[in-house]
Design a protein around this motif. Structure first.
Motif, PDB file in Angstrom:
ATOM      1  N   THR A   1       0.865  -1.283  -0.140  1.00 56.71           N
ATOM      2  CA  THR A   1      -0.081  -0.035   0.049  1.00 56.71           C
ATOM      3  C   THR A   1       0.858   1.057  -0.256  1.00 56.71           C
ATOM      4  O   THR A   1       0.734   2.170  -0.731  1.00 56.71           O
ATOM      5  N   TRP A   2       1.872   1.311   1.045  1.00 56.40           N
ATOM      6  CA  TRP A   2       2.732   2.351   1.123  1.00 56.40           C
ATOM      7  C   TRP A   2       3.752   2.518   0.009  1.00 56.40           C
ATOM      8  O   TRP A   2       3.910   3.484  -0.320  1.00 56.40           O
ATOM      9  N   LEU A   3       4.058   1.275  -0.384  1.00 57.78           N
ATOM     10  CA  LEU A   3       5.127   1.261  -1.941  1.00 57.78           C
ATOM     11  C   LEU A   3       4.379   1.957  -2.817  1.00 57.78           C
ATOM     12  O   LEU A   3       4.782   2.592  -3.746  1.00 57.78           O
ATOM     13  N   LEU A   4       2.837   1.610  -3.079  1.00 54.25           N
ATOM     14  CA  LEU A   4       2.242   2.356  -4.236  1.00 54.25           C
ATOM     15  C   LEU A   4       1.896   3.513  -4.190  1.00 54.25           C
ATOM     16  O   LEU A   4       1.849   4.481  -5.075  1.00 54.25           O
ATOM     17  N   LEU A   5       1.698   4.338  -2.528  1.00 55.31           N
ATOM     18  CA  LEU A   5       1.163   5.583  -2.396  1.00 55.31           C
ATOM     19  C   LEU A   5       2.415   6.540  -2.220  1.00 55.31           C
ATOM     20  O   LEU A   5       2.069   7.733  -2.261  1.00 55.31           O
ATOM     21  N   ILE A   6       3.483   6.130  -1.934  1.00 59.51           N
ATOM     22  CA  ILE A   6       4.742   7.118  -1.653  1.00 59.51           C
ATOM     23  C   ILE A   6       4.866   7.739  -2.808  1.00 59.51           C
ATOM     24  O   ILE A   6       5.168   9.006  -2.698  1.00 59.51           O
ATOM     25  N   PRO A   7       5.134   7.176  -4.082  1.00 58.96           N
ATOM     26  CA  PRO A   7       5.577   8.039  -5.241  1.00 58.96           C
ATOM     27  C   PRO A   7       4.322   9.057  -5.564  1.00 58.96           C
ATOM     28  O   PRO A   7       4.487  10.101  -5.920  1.00 58.96           O
ATOM     29  N   VAL A   8       2.835   8.649  -5.129  1.00 57.97           N
ATOM     30  CA  VAL A   8       1.881   9.501  -5.205  1.00 57.97           C
ATOM     31  C   VAL A   8       2.183  10.783  -4.390  1.00 57.97           C
ATOM     32  O   VAL A   8       1.915  11.813  -4.848  1.00 57.97           O
ATOM     33  N   PHE A   9       2.519  10.408  -2.981  1.00 59.97           N
ATOM     34  CA  PHE A   9       2.788  11.599  -2.059  1.00 59.97           C
ATOM     35  C   PHE A   9       3.869  12.469  -2.711  1.00 59.97           C
ATOM     36  O   PHE A   9       3.606  13.975  -2.631  1.00 59.97           O
ATOM     37  N   PHE A  10       4.886  12.148  -3.195  1.00 62.47           N
ATOM     38  CA  PHE A  10       6.078  13.087  -3.440  1.00 62.47           C
ATOM     39  C   PHE A  10       5.618  13.781  -4.885  1.00 62.47           C
ATOM     40  O   PHE A  10       6.068  14.891  -5.156  1.00 62.47           O
ATOM     41  N   TYR A  11       4.783  13.047  -5.648  1.00 63.29           N
ATOM     42  CA  TYR A  11       4.426  13.918  -7.016  1.00 63.29           C
ATOM     43  C   TYR A  11       3.817  14.802  -6.688  1.00 63.29           C
ATOM     44  O   TYR A  11       3.795  16.034  -7.574  1.00 63.29           O
ATOM     45  N   PHE A  12       2.738  14.871  -5.689  1.00 62.50           N
ATOM     46  CA  PHE A  12       1.595  16.020  -5.589  1.00 62.50           C
ATOM     47  C   PHE A  12       2.511  16.910  -4.772  1.00 62.50           C
ATOM     48  O   PHE A  12       2.299  18.198  -4.969  1.00 62.50           O
ATOM     49  N   GLY A  13       3.554  16.644  -4.013  1.00 59.08           N
ATOM     50  CA  GLY A  13       4.203  17.605  -3.216  1.00 59.08           C
ATOM     51  C   GLY A  13       5.146  18.382  -4.110  1.00 59.08           C
ATOM     52  O   GLY A  13       5.104  19.735  -4.169  1.00 59.08           O
ATOM     53  N   ILE A  14       5.758  17.769  -5.124  1.00 62.73           N
ATOM     54  CA  ILE A  14       6.409  18.513  -6.191  1.00 62.73           C
ATOM     55  C   ILE A  14       5.375  19.364  -6.989  1.00 62.73           C
ATOM     56  O   ILE A  14       5.798  20.564  -7.589  1.00 62.73           O
ATOM     57  N   ALA A  15       4.211  18.987  -7.378  1.00 64.03           N
ATOM     58  CA  ALA A  15       3.259  19.660  -8.191  1.00 64.03           C
ATOM     59  C   ALA A  15       2.873  20.864  -7.427  1.00 64.03           C
ATOM     60  O   ALA A  15       2.818  21.970  -8.012  1.00 64.03           O
ATOM     61  N   ILE A  16       2.682  20.860  -6.362  1.00 61.67           N
ATOM     62  CA  ILE A  16       2.266  22.092  -5.573  1.00 61.67           C
ATOM     63  C   ILE A  16       3.536  23.157  -5.561  1.00 61.67           C
ATOM     64  O   ILE A  16       3.242  24.202  -6.003  1.00 61.67           O
ATOM     65  N   ILE A  17       4.803  22.524  -5.521  1.00 63.69           N
ATOM     66  CA  ILE A  17       6.131  23.482  -5.526  1.00 63.69           C
ATOM     67  C   ILE A  17       5.952  24.060  -6.864  1.00 63.69           C
ATOM     68  O   ILE A  17       6.283  25.335  -6.939  1.00 63.69           O
ATOM     69  N   ILE A  18       5.856  23.307  -7.859  1.00 57.96           N
ATOM     70  CA  ILE A  18       6.050  23.649  -9.268  1.00 57.96           C
ATOM     71  C   ILE A  18       4.955  24.740  -9.669  1.00 57.96           C
ATOM     72  O   ILE A  18       5.139  25.973 -10.249  1.00 57.96           O
ATOM     73  N   THR A  19       3.536  24.489  -9.220  1.00 55.41           N
ATOM     74  CA  THR A  19       2.473  25.528  -9.387  1.00 55.41           C
ATOM     75  C   THR A  19       2.685  26.735  -8.699  1.00 55.41           C
ATOM     76  O   THR A  19       2.274  27.832  -9.163  1.00 55.41           O
TER      77      THR A  19
END
Length: 364
Positions: free
Chosen positions: A78-96
């Motif tokens: 579960t966390w192996l699948l969701l950790i990349p999701v967490f990092f992506y949306f964190g970086i998406a907020i930074i970029i936006t």
């Protein structure tokens, strides 16, 4: 409680509208010299398929929550699948956050410090995420009512300076699909990748209608085309690809003598910034929801404060625009994971759940 499905659909459309007209055109112009409709069509088709597969997987489970679905694979996976999701949306907020702050500084806040604009945007996103998804869903409906007409008004006026000659050639005789592996094209998928994951985290009070959601997806297609072809028909490929924000430059060329305001760019920018701030709020809420599942003992407010402060600090650490462009390229693998792999995994888990339930019913 919204049982019609309109709130979820409107929220999905608004989140994409906040991204389409800013970062998308410049990336596509850099990736393609002509036949831009092919790139838009392929990206849009993949987005539509990913959205349908994702929603179909959610509807096949009794619990329409993507985290609970992934838990059926075990805690570790579960966390192996969701950790990349967490990092992506964190970086998406930074970029936006950083990109839109740069844009506001460029257009009409040239004397305002960049940190002040970023603090204002992240502060509004903080308040939205703190109020919860139900509040943001109602806010999305209000934003559509307030800003749909100004956006459509400006888009119609933007045809004032178009030269239809720039539309030719519609397709190159030697057209290839080599652009699909270009980094700039993969970066352009930013507007397609992160705007539908939140649907798997919505509370039960907000219903999702598959038909209405696909209709909302269809309404986005003209926006994708306009965001690229209005600058293309105004400046041509050679000039349009030089601008960081081609759509804003296009609108800035419109001259209207009968309007009270000299520049209609302000109407367009402020309208879309309202949508962009809602996108920031929704994305921050996604991070809060995932973090709360991992650390349930800490109150939501404390988690949200830590997330907001961390994201603001990281966005301030970005030195310049070139580094921001590199950052967009570095997260291409995460973007493709969110865009293609997560919907597919959701579909497979939902399909297994459906067939397991069917077999249980037959045995009973």
């Amino acid at each position: 409680m919204d049982k019609s499905g309109y709130q979820a659909t409107i929220l999905y459309v608004v989140c994409h509208m906040g991204l389409i007209f800013f970062l998308y055109p410049s990336d596509l112009f850099t990736a393609m010299d002509m036949g831009h409709w092919i790139g838009i069509g392929i990206s849009y088709a993949l987005h539509t398929a990913a959205l349908y597969v994702y929603l179909k997987g959610l509807t096949w489970t009794a619990q329409k929550n993507v985290v609970d679905m992934f838990r059926s694979t075990g805690t570790f996976f579960t966390w192996l699948l969701l950790i990349p999701v967490f990092f992506y949306f964190g970086i998406a907020i930074i970029i936006t956050l950083r990109a839109y702050s740069e844009m506001l500084t460029l257009v009409f806040l040239s004397s305002t410090p960049l940190w002040a604009i970023q603090l204002l945007l992240i502060g509004i996103a903080f308040l939205m995420a703190w109020q919860g998804m139900a509040s943001m869903a109602r806010t999305g409906v209000l934003l559509v009512i307030l800003f749909s007409f100004p956006i459509l008004f400006v888009l119609c006026l933007s045809f004032q300076n178009v030269d239809w000659y720039y539309l030719l050639p519609i397709i190159d005789r030697e057209q290839t699909f080599h652009f699909l592996i270009k980094p700039d094209f993969l970066v352009s998928l930013f507007v397609y990748a992160g705007g539908f994951f939140f649907l798997g985290l919505l509370p039960p009070s907000i219903h999702i209608s598959l038909k209405k959601m696909m209709l909302g997806c269809l309404l986005l297609l003209p926006m994708f085309l306009l965001s690229v072809y209005l600058p293309l028909l105004t400046f041509g490929q050679a000039t349009a690809e030089l601008y960081e924000f081609p759509m804003l430059m296009t609108i800035d060329t419109v001259n209207i003598t009968w309007l009270l305001f000299d520049r209609i760019t302000i109407f367009f920018l402020l309208s879309l910034m309202a949508f962009a701030m809602l996108y920031l709020g929704v994305t921050l809420w996604i991070l809060l929801t995932l973090t709360k599942r991992a650390i349930p003992v800490i109150p939501n407010l404390y988690l949200l404060i830590v997330l907001t402060a961390g994201l603001f600090a990281i966005s301030m650490a970005i030195p310049n625009w070139d580094f921001l462009k590199k950052l967009q390229g570095w997260i291409i693998p995460l973007r493709m994971y969110i865009f293609l792999i997560v919907p597919l995994i959701t579909f497979i888990i939902g399909w297994r759940h459906k067939h397991k339930a069917s077999r249980t019913t037959e045995v009973t």
